[in-house]
Every structure is written in C-alpha cells, then in structure tokens.
Design an enzyme around this catalytic site. Sequence first.
Site, PDB file in Angstrom:
ATOM      1  N   ASN A  45      35.064  42.996  40.736  1.00 55.70           N
ATOM      2  CA  ASN A  45      36.148  43.804  40.182  1.00 55.70           C
ATOM      3  C   ASN A  45      35.575  45.062  39.541  1.00 55.70           C
ATOM      4  O   ASN A  45      34.495  45.039  38.940  1.00 55.70           O
ATOM      5  CB  ASN A  45      37.051  43.012  39.233  1.00 55.70           C
ATOM      6  CG  ASN A  45      36.315  42.270  38.141  1.00 55.70           C
ATOM      7  OD1 ASN A  45      35.153  41.955  38.282  1.00 55.70           O
ATOM      8  ND2 ASN A  45      37.009  41.982  37.066  1.00 55.70           N
ATOM      9  N   GLU A  47      37.007  47.890  37.112  1.00 54.65           N
ATOM     10  CA  GLU A  47      38.126  48.317  36.273  1.00 54.65           C
ATOM     11  C   GLU A  47      38.044  49.798  35.956  1.00 54.65           C
ATOM     12  O   GLU A  47      37.059  50.472  36.272  1.00 54.65           O
ATOM     13  CB  GLU A  47      38.139  47.483  34.987  1.00 54.65           C
ATOM     14  CG  GLU A  47      38.419  46.018  35.286  1.00 54.65           C
ATOM     15  CD  GLU A  47      38.466  45.150  34.034  1.00 54.65           C
ATOM     16  OE1 GLU A  47      38.048  45.614  32.952  1.00 54.65           O
ATOM     17  OE2 GLU A  47      38.924  44.007  34.154  1.00 54.65           O
ATOM     18  N   GLU A  58      38.120  40.553  45.308  1.00 60.50           N
ATOM     19  CA  GLU A  58      38.482  40.084  46.650  1.00 60.50           C
ATOM     20  C   GLU A  58      38.783  41.264  47.573  1.00 60.50           C
ATOM     21  O   GLU A  58      38.282  41.341  48.694  1.00 60.50           O
ATOM     22  CB  GLU A  58      39.718  39.178  46.599  1.00 60.50           C
ATOM     23  CG  GLU A  58      39.551  37.943  45.749  1.00 60.50           C
ATOM     24  CD  GLU A  58      39.975  38.138  44.301  1.00 60.50           C
ATOM     25  OE1 GLU A  58      39.669  39.207  43.710  1.00 60.50           O
ATOM     26  OE2 GLU A  58      40.612  37.233  43.753  1.00 60.50           O
ATOM     27  N   CYS A  89      44.873  37.103  42.711  1.00 61.91           N
ATOM     28  CA  CYS A  89      46.160  37.645  42.269  1.00 61.91           C
ATOM     29  C   CYS A  89      47.083  37.837  43.481  1.00 61.91           C
ATOM     30  O   CYS A  89      46.654  37.713  44.631  1.00 61.91           O
ATOM     31  CB  CYS A  89      45.949  38.970  41.532  1.00 61.91           C
ATOM     32  SG  CYS A  89      45.651  40.378  42.611  1.00 61.91           S
TER      33      CYS A  89
HETATM   34 ZN   LIG Z   1      43.456  40.614  43.070  1.00 59.50          ZN
END
Ligand SMILES: [Zn+2]
Length: 138
Positions: A45, A47, A58, A89
Amino acid sequence: MGKNDIQELIEQTLQIRDCAYAPYSDYPVGALAVTEDGKYFSGCNVENVSYPAGSCAERNAIAAAIAAGNKNFAFIIIAGDLKHPTYPCGICRQVMAEFQIPYVIIVKENKQYEKIALEELLPHSFTAALVKNIRSYK
Ligand SMILES: [Zn+2]
C-alpha cells in the site's frame, strides 16, 4: 503448488509488506500477485496525505503484473495484520473480478493462511461479460 512453495511466497509477501508506505493508517500491507505461468509481482500500500490518492497493495501488485504483460493470474497473497487477518477492500475485490483471479491467500499468524475463492469474496460481481450482454441488446 506445494506447501513449502506457499510458505516461501508468504515469506516474500511479508518482506513486501515491510516496504509499505503507510504513515497515516500505520497499517502496512504486502501483496504478491502470482501468474498462471509462475511469475510473481509485488505490491504494497502506498498512502498519500490526500487520502484518496493512496492505493492498496493488491491493486499495486496486479498493476505491476499488467504492466509487465501478464493478465492471467493464479492467485494473490495478502499480508497485513496477522492477528486480525487483512481481507481485500471492495475496490480490490472488483479489480480481482476484472482479471478473474480465482482465489486469494490471506496470511495469518504462525505460518497459517486462509484460501478464499473470489466467488466467496465478491459474489454476483459486476463483470465484463455482463457489460457485453447488455451491449448485445442494442
Ligand atoms: Zn484495496
């Protein structure tokens, strides 16, 4: 794929997780997209201070595979918090549906993992086939 191979890939996914840029959530996630022909693509990830500009591990792993010319996925491994396993998510589930990634492997504590079919994660998903059917009415 044997159990030892999976453990190796899980180890690799945990190392990817260490690269995550997650200063706002403090929730690092690593992902490893594995193609049908056995190639691996990393994602973590990333951010941003403008929160919506951030992206998930992902999707970053899937994008890396696509950028290298791979669209046929075997599965994707996801490693976030191991005590409270990290499930993808909704947006990532939709992206997995786009490329028909059959299942995900969620990394848990003590070298444990959970294998979940995309069908279970995102039943009745919105797919390209659906759009093609709609177009055929015109
Ligand atoms: Zn996600």
